[in-house]
Each structure stands twice: as C-alpha cells, then as structure tokens.
Design a protein around this motif. Structure first.
Motif, mmCIF file in Angstrom:
data_model
loop_
_atom_site.group_PDB
_atom_site.id
_atom_site.type_symbol
_atom_site.label_atom_id
_atom_site.label_comp_id
_atom_site.label_asym_id
_atom_site.label_seq_id
_atom_site.Cartn_x
_atom_site.Cartn_y
_atom_site.Cartn_z
ATOM 1 N N UNK A 47 51.527 55.019 33.685
ATOM 2 C CA UNK A 47 51.578 54.228 35.334
ATOM 3 C C UNK A 47 50.750 53.387 36.028
ATOM 4 N N UNK A 48 51.325 52.376 36.482
ATOM 5 C CA UNK A 48 50.876 51.807 37.595
ATOM 6 C C UNK A 48 50.991 51.839 38.839
ATOM 7 N N UNK A 49 49.795 51.664 39.248
ATOM 8 C CA UNK A 49 49.822 51.947 40.946
ATOM 9 C C UNK A 49 48.901 50.523 41.736
ATOM 10 N N UNK A 50 49.276 49.463 41.525
ATOM 11 C CA UNK A 50 49.506 48.558 42.318
ATOM 12 C C UNK A 50 49.539 47.097 41.427
ATOM 13 N N UNK A 51 49.066 46.808 42.027
ATOM 14 C CA UNK A 51 49.389 44.813 40.928
ATOM 15 C C UNK A 51 47.656 44.110 41.024
ATOM 16 N N UNK A 52 47.315 44.339 40.458
ATOM 17 C CA UNK A 52 46.468 42.912 40.489
ATOM 18 C C UNK A 52 47.356 41.248 40.339
ATOM 19 N N UNK A 53 46.188 40.293 41.369
ATOM 20 C CA UNK A 53 46.801 39.788 41.801
ATOM 21 C C UNK A 53 46.542 38.002 41.268
ATOM 22 N N UNK A 54 47.330 37.112 41.328
ATOM 23 C CA UNK A 54 46.749 35.449 41.473
ATOM 24 C C UNK A 54 47.043 35.496 43.032
ATOM 25 N N UNK A 55 46.315 33.853 42.973
ATOM 26 C CA UNK A 55 45.620 33.310 44.312
ATOM 27 C C UNK A 55 47.677 33.162 45.200
ATOM 28 N N UNK A 56 48.333 32.252 43.113
ATOM 29 C CA UNK A 56 49.321 32.215 43.957
ATOM 30 C C UNK A 56 50.840 33.012 44.533
ATOM 31 N N UNK A 57 50.311 34.360 44.065
ATOM 32 C CA UNK A 57 50.958 35.547 44.780
ATOM 33 C C UNK A 57 51.312 36.319 45.490
ATOM 34 N N UNK A 106 39.344 53.525 47.495
ATOM 35 C CA UNK A 106 39.394 54.716 47.578
ATOM 36 C C UNK A 106 38.502 56.065 47.128
ATOM 37 N N UNK A 107 38.612 57.685 47.339
ATOM 38 C CA UNK A 107 37.977 58.421 46.235
ATOM 39 C C UNK A 107 38.028 58.385 45.578
ATOM 40 N N UNK A 108 39.340 57.941 44.886
ATOM 41 C CA UNK A 108 39.318 57.828 42.829
ATOM 42 C C UNK A 108 40.113 56.915 42.599
ATOM 43 N N UNK A 109 39.719 56.119 41.752
ATOM 44 C CA UNK A 109 40.083 54.437 41.170
ATOM 45 C C UNK A 109 41.820 54.496 40.471
ATOM 46 N N UNK A 110 42.691 53.487 40.461
ATOM 47 C CA UNK A 110 43.656 53.329 40.180
ATOM 48 C C UNK A 110 43.560 53.123 38.545
ATOM 49 N N UNK A 111 44.638 53.327 37.796
ATOM 50 C CA UNK A 111 45.129 52.572 37.463
ATOM 51 C C UNK A 111 46.326 51.211 37.561
ATOM 52 N N UNK A 112 46.241 50.327 37.441
ATOM 53 C CA UNK A 112 47.137 49.456 37.136
ATOM 54 C C UNK A 112 47.073 48.773 35.699
ATOM 55 N N UNK A 113 48.561 47.960 35.382
ATOM 56 C CA UNK A 113 49.087 47.811 34.094
ATOM 57 C C UNK A 113 49.008 46.061 34.791
ATOM 58 N N UNK A 114 48.312 45.032 34.168
ATOM 59 C CA UNK A 114 48.422 44.026 34.156
ATOM 60 C C UNK A 114 48.463 43.204 33.668
ATOM 61 N N UNK A 115 49.172 41.849 33.915
ATOM 62 C CA UNK A 115 50.098 41.006 32.123
ATOM 63 C C UNK A 115 48.914 39.434 32.208
ATOM 64 N N UNK A 116 47.946 39.666 32.970
ATOM 65 C CA UNK A 116 47.159 38.485 33.167
ATOM 66 C C UNK A 116 45.866 37.958 32.061
ATOM 67 N N UNK A 117 45.702 37.309 30.941
ATOM 68 C CA UNK A 117 45.031 37.270 30.046
ATOM 69 C C UNK A 117 43.726 36.951 30.958
ATOM 70 N N UNK A 118 43.292 36.398 31.212
ATOM 71 C CA UNK A 118 41.816 36.473 31.704
ATOM 72 C C UNK A 118 41.341 37.756 32.492
#
Length: 804
Positions: free
Chosen positions: A115-125, A72-84
């Motif tokens: 603020x978290x604007x989405x979710x970084x996903x694992x394959x299981x998710x 998109x035009x601007x990047x988004x901030x996402x809070x992620x708990x994945x260690x990798x």
C-alpha cells in the motif's frame, strides 16, 4: 526581471496592496509588468515529511518502502522509486487527495502488493522548473534542511506561494534590475520609505592588503576594482530562504558562497565574483587586456581563445576570469575551498558588451554590466556579501578592502524650468507639486525662481537631460491623470491631399476585388532593368551596388512582381493576384538625380474563382485583368476618358495585349506574359498590367452631379455589324457614340462571331444600343432617324454592313 513580492516586502511596506494591484501601479508608472505568477497556485496537501525508515520493496528492486511521518497521529507508508531517498530525510510529501501540476491526482494505491498512501515528490513534480533545481536533487527527490518542521506546508517552506512579478524592462532602466532598484520605484509609487539592509559584521585583525594585491593596467576599461578576503569559509548548502529567492528569480542554487554572490547581485544589481584564494597560485590580481591568442577555460567548461581588446582578470600570469562575463575554471570555488577573494568592480559597459558578444556568452553579470551598474553600490555590495559570508559560511572577513579607484561617483546635476515641464506635459503643476514628486523618487531637488535643479542619483544612470526629468514627473504623477486637451490650431486641421485620397482609393478597389499588396525591391539587375518599361530609357546604375542582382533602379514594377509570383508558384501557391503601387526611376539628361514616377502594377495567375460545391472554376484571363482596371476607372470617375487599343509590347503576348489610353495618350498596358517569358520564369498563364498613376491622379474630373431617375421609357436596338477583321470593336463603339448624339445613352458590345457562315476576312460584332430622352417619350420616327445616322456613320467610316 523576476521580482518576488515577499522579498520586496523586506525593503518596502506593501501592506494594503495585493500583488496584482502593485503590478497595475508599476505598469502605469512606466515599467510594464508582463504577468504575476504564483508558482504553487492550487497546490494543497503537500507537506514536509520525515522519513522514519526506508527499505527495499520486497517485490521490486527499483522501489523503496518508506515509513513517513507527515505530522498526523500515525506515520504513513509510501512507495517511492527515487534512488536518493533515505532514512532521516525531510522530504516533500503529496498526501492522498493532493492534485499536482498537470492535474495529477494522488490516490491511495497498491504497488506490487504494498500500500502507498501518498507520494514523495521531487521539486519538478510540484512545479519547479528543472533548470532551477539544485544539481544534487535534479534526478531525485528534494531534501529539506533538518530544521524543517514536519507537517507544515511544503509549498510555503519552498516559498512557492509567493507572487512573482515579471518586469519587462527597457534598456535604459537598468536600475530596476535589482531588488533595491525595484524597491525605490515601488516606494516612489506608493510614497513610502525604503528600508536598506544593515551592513554590520565583525572582521578579524589581519589586513586584506597583506594577503592580496590589486594591479589595474587597463584603467579605462576598469576604473574601479575592490577585493575583500574571507578566510575559513565552510562550503555547504545556503539557507533555504536564499535558495528560494534565487529560484524565484530564475537562478539555480549551487553552494553558500556562489549563492550569496548571486543573491547580492539580485539585491543590489552589482555582480560579484568569488575566487578560490588557494587555487589562484599567486596572491595578486592583475586586470589587463588579453594577449593575442591567450586562452581561458570558463566555468561552463568551454575553452575560449581571447582577443587583445578583451578585459581579463589574471593572477599575474594567466587569466582567471573574463571581466564582467564569467569566471575561470582554474579559480572556481569548490567543495574544498576554504579561503575566498571576493571581487566587486565597475567595468566599462562597452568592454563587457563586446567580450560577451565575441564569445556568445551572456550571463546575469554581463547583462547588468552592459547597461551600467551604480558606481556607489560597488563597495556596498561587497560589504553585504562579506556580511552574508560571515553569517552563512562561517567566514572570517579580513579587515579592510584592497581597492583601485579612479571612478567618478558624483551625482549629475540637471536643471529645468517649471514652465517647460508644464508646457511639454500640457499641465499646470506647481513648484511644490514637482518637488514632492522628486522627493518620492528620493532625488535631491531644489527650486529657485521656478528653476528646478535635481541631483540625479548614480543609481539612475538614465537621467541625463531635461526631458528625462519631464518623463519622471509624468510617469509618477500618472499618465492617466494628465488632462486631455485638443491642440490649438491657427490654421485648418490636416487631412489627406487629393493625390493621397486617390492612392488609397486605388488600394481599396484592388484589395476589395481580392488582390494582395506587395512591396518589392526598387533595385534590379541589368537584364531586367528595361523589361516591361512604359518609358524605355537607360536605367540608373548604382555607384556601389550591394550585388549585381541589385545594381540598377527599376523602370518597371512588373519584373519584381513576376519574381514574387515565381517564388510563390515554386511553393505550390499557384493562384495569386498581386498588385503594387510604387516608384520607377527615370534618368533625365543633364540632371544628377533621377525623376521618380508613381506606377501601379499587377500580376495574376491560376484560378480567379473556384467554387468546388458548384463545380465552378474561373481561371485568370485577359478580361479578369481588364475588369479589375475597369472597376478602378469607375471608382476614379475616369471610365469615359479611358480606351483600350490593340498593342504589341515586348515580353507580352502579341494577340492578348492592349494599351491603356487616357484622353488619347498611352498611360499603360494590360496583357498576358509572352509564352516564351512564362516558360523562362516557369509560370503558367499569367497576366500583368502597369499604369502610370501621375496622369491618372492629375486628370481633372468635373464636379459630381446627380440626375433624377428617368420617368420616360427607353428604346433598345440591337445591331450586328459585319466589318473587316482588322477593325477594332472600340473603334466601332466610338463611331456609334458620336453618331448617336444626345439620345444614345448606352452602347454595349455583346457578341463576336467569326465562323463558317462568315467570310474569312470578315467578322460580326453585335451591339446593344439604348435610346432615351429624360424629358419625354421618344417617337418611333425619332429613334429610326437617329438609328439610321448610326448605321450611315459606320458604313461610311469602316464600311460596316448590317448582318443579314
């Protein structure tokens, strides 16, 4: 077998047909498609994102604050708990508004003040099974290759929008355990061409035979073995499209070398194995039967003790693989591997099956070897794998193939007459129509004088006899297109015999009354063999019994029914009503084989009726058991032929047992199990019956006759007769019926009295008698005259007196 619709399009033109339509056509042609699944169905707003920056969350040690470009035009901030998670990665991002499997909705959120604007996903998710996720990403988010395009659909990039057809294969259709096999099948159904992979690649001048040698000692178990050598391979991730296809087929990706061997296994149906040449220690492969007590550590890290009938691949000294089942850990391809020996072979199906069974070890390879692989694809699969290793592992393929080959790869020739095809199928196909069906199957077929000769390709190992060709014609022509015809009978059509009809009637009556049918053992032990027998004789003993408990053929069904009652009562099923129709076995003097006699037996205990709302409980008693039999005699039109007489039977209650008489001959019994026997079996009050069905079924019954409803009134007389206690009610009933003659239409016992107003050795039995003449109204004089005859008869024969 899981078949990717998109992958299948590499080999067959599927334009104009949806996955669901294709599944229907495949099922109609003889291979059942259990379902069509789209793994990513319903998933939207999941895209490929690029992690521009990644830093620790200021308020949480286990969270990361990521700035992600999602196209998109601007990047988004996402809070992620994945260690990798890390800067520079290409990841799957579920944007705000996406709905993940399990109805998990992605919303704008604030985590620990950020603020978290989405979710970084694992394959299981996003719906991939955990067992299929590459181990590197099993506990974290998935990283796409660097060439993934930011902002595009992650579902499409992972091929989760593909349709997966699940084929339920019968053991004879091992040809369909490969994509090419399914492609031939689909091409025949749709009458389209099969596009085979092109196998061109460059080789280096060095000969493979100068690097490795092959020595096959167990020639019967391994008639064909090929080895190719690939140098300077680069171990890395395989291309995403290969990983996607493996996961769609239910196989977890590992690295490019292992993935390519698995990919070719799925494509050609030919299992392959890659050895690390440098870890092999020697430059030779010796295929032999294992030595007694020899061991191998397989790829699943299990140490296995081998037996002499098991086929192994060795380096000339020690085993490095269980042939056709699993490789050894001592020659496994690792991240440090640079030189590879590629194995492609034909192993005897029975040998692989036995080894797999011995070790409880089934693999994708063993399941195919067990059913038989195509001999003519062994070399093609090796060439295909070498081509892919050169393309995707930067391998240098050495010139030539080291081979041991004593395998017959000729096609089978099967001939069949057109007349037989049409006769078996009930059709009128022409020779040209049959030849066209074989053409679609890509079988070489010729016809001469209505004799059709087919060369069955080696990929179709299930084609052996004429009937196999008939099946091919029928399924490809379409079972639903075979015309419906009625058989032509020269005699009357079949039906149930009178004996079979009566047997069914017995079951219908008892099941309609609430009893359950059982099927028990015909075998019993010495102690129970003679219990409850109607015809007591020496039981038939087995020459080689499976156990002492099953050493004799039964003389009665009741002991086995009581076993079932005891078994269920011990499991708190204390109200049961069982019946069984089956054979008892009677030993005849001078005859080798016993005579079988069909019996009916029943066992009842607990409550017969229980209506909690009305507070009504009806426990099983003698009259419930007798009533079931009475209902049966009524349906069999035998009520007038049956009588019950007081009887004493071993293991039955002396005062609650009756013999069942048919035309004066004993055919069975009904009564309560003796209290001592009940205690032995740990049962409460239990009633049983057993009847010899042969005289019941063989009794001639007159034709059914209908009578008009009487137009004239009947006359009822009730009498109470005082008789000695030993006199049976049935005896009195018979005397009354005989004395009453044609005018007496009904006799029913309705009361028994033995009380303080009766002498100790006497009892009172009350009967209701109905007199009627269907042709006229009876006069009082006629009724009195007949009634007096009845009273005189009971007086003379049993000294019965009217109760005053």
């Amino acid at each position: 077998m899981f078949v990717s619709y998109k992958w299948l399009q590499d080999y067959v033109d599927l334009s104009g047909i949806t996955p669901e339509e294709l599944a229907e056509k495949i099922t109609r042609s003889g291979i059942e498609v259990e379902g069509v699944e789209v793994p990513g169905k319903g998933l939207e707003n999941v895209v490929v994102g690029h992690v521009l920056s990644c830093e620790k969350h200021p308020e949480a040690d286990k969270l990361n604050k990521c700035l992600v470009d999602v196209g998109e035009e601007e990047p988004v901030q996402i809070i992620c708990g994945a260690a990798n998670v890390a800067k520079g990665q290409k990841v799957a991002v579920a944007k705000v508004g996406a709905v993940l499997p399990g109805n998990f909705k992605i919303k704008k959120a604030k985590l620990r003040g950020e603020v978290s604007m989405g979710m970084i996903c694992s394959l299981q998710e996003i719906g991939v099974e955990g067992k299929l996720v590459p181990k590197e990403f099993a506990d974290g988010i998935y990283n796409f290759p660097n060439n993934a395009i930011v902002g595009t659909s992650a579902i499409e990039a992972l091929n989760l929008d593909d349709s997966i057809l699940e084929l339920s294969l019968t053991p004879n259709r091992s040809d369909a355990m490969s994509m090419l096999g399914v492609a031939y099948e689909v091409a025949a159904i749709l009458d389209r061409e099969v596009k085979l992979p092109e196998l061109e690649y460059k080789t280096v001048s060095e000969e493979a035979s100068s690097v490795v040698s092959v020595d096959v000692e167990a020639k019967e178990e391994n008639p064909l073995y090929l080895a190719k050598v690939i140098r300077n391979v680069r171990i890395a991730h395989s291309p995403l499209w290969i990983q996607n296809r493996l996961m769609a087929a239910g196989i977890r990706p590992h690295n490019n070398v292992v993935d390519i061997t698995n990919y070719v296994l799925l494509e050609y149906g030919q299992p392959l194995h890659a050895f690390d040449l440098d870890r092999l220690e020697t430059n030779k492969l010796v295929i032999r039967l294992a030595n007694e007590g020899e061991t191998i550590e397989t790829l699943d890290d299990a140490k296995r003790v081998l037996e002499p009938h098991q086929l192994v691949i060795t380096n000339g000294k020690t085993p490095v693989a269980l042939a056709g089942v699993m490789g050894g850990a001592n020659s496994e391809v690792t991240d440090q591997t640079t030189n590879v020996i590629l194995e492609s072979a034909y192993f005897l199906p029975s040998s692989v099956r036995q080894t797999s069974k011995d070790h409880g070890l089934r693999s994708e390879a063993s399941s195919r070897f067990e059913k038989g692989v195509d001999p003519n694809r062994v070399k093609l699969a090796a060439e295909r794998a070498a081509q892919l290793l050169a393309l995707y592992a930067d391998g240098e393929v050495l010139n030539g193939t080291v081979a041991f080959d004593q395998l017959d790869k000729n096609e089978k020739s099967i001939s069949i007459e057109l007349e037989k095809i049409n006769r078996v199928l009930g059709m009128s196909l022409t020779t040209d129509e049959v030849l066209d069906l074989f053409r679609r199957l890509q079988f070489d077929a010729k016809a001469k004088d209505e004799m059709i000769t087919v060369s069955a390709p080696t990929r179709r190992g299930d084609l052996v006899i004429e009937e196999d060709l008939i099946e091919e014609v029928a399924r490809l022509y379409g079972y639903d297109h075979i015309p419906m015809t009625l058989p032509v009978h020269s005699s009357n059509p079949g039906g149930l015999t009178p004996h079979q009809q009566k047997r069914r009637l017995v079951r219908q009556v008892l099941e309609g009354a609430g009893m359950m049918q059982t099927i028990t053992y015909s075998l019993t032990n010495d102690a129970k063999a003679k219990e409850f027998a109607l015809d007591v004789r020496e039981p038939v003993k087995l020459l080689m019994p499976m156990s002492e408990e099953r050493s004799n053929l039964r003389l009665s069904i009741v002991p086995q029914l009581l076993e079932s009652v005891t078994y269920n009562a011990a499991r708190q099923l204390d109200s049961v009503a069982y019946y069984e129709t089956g054979s008892v076995f009677l030993q005849e003097e001078g005859v080798v084989l016993p005579r079988e006699e069909e019996h009916l037996a029943g066992a009842l205990t607990g409550l017969w009726q229980y209506h909690a709302w009305q507070g009504e409980k009806k426990p099983v008693d003698f009259y419930v058991a007798k009533g079931l039999l009475d209902a049966l005699w009524e349906r069999l039109d035998l009520a007038d032929h049956i009588r019950y007489e007081k009887s004493t039977e071993e293991n039955l209650h002396p005062g609650r047992t009756a013999a069942i008489m048919l035309n004066g001959k004993k055919i069975g019994f009904v009564g309560q199990v003796h209290p001592f026997k009940q205690k032995e079996l740990d049962l409460k009050e239990t009633y049983v019956f057993e009847v010899n069905l042969e005289p019941v079924f063989n009794t001639e019954i007159g034709e059914l006759r209908y009578q008009t409803i009487p137009r004239f009134p009947s006359v009822t007389r009730d009498i109470a007769l005082v008789v000695d206690r030993e006199v049976l009610g049935g005896t009195l009933e018979s005397i009354i019926k005989e004395a009453g003659g044609s005018l007496l239409k009904s006799v029913k016992l309705f009361d028994l009295y033995e009380g303080e107003h009766m002498e100790n050795d006497k009892k009172s039995l009350a009967f209701s008698l109905i007199y009627m003449d269907p042709e006229r109204t009876l006069t009082d004089e006629e009724v009195v005259k007949t009634h007096d005859k009845v009273l005189s008869a009971v007086k003379e024969q049993v000294n019965a007196e009217l109760r005053g």
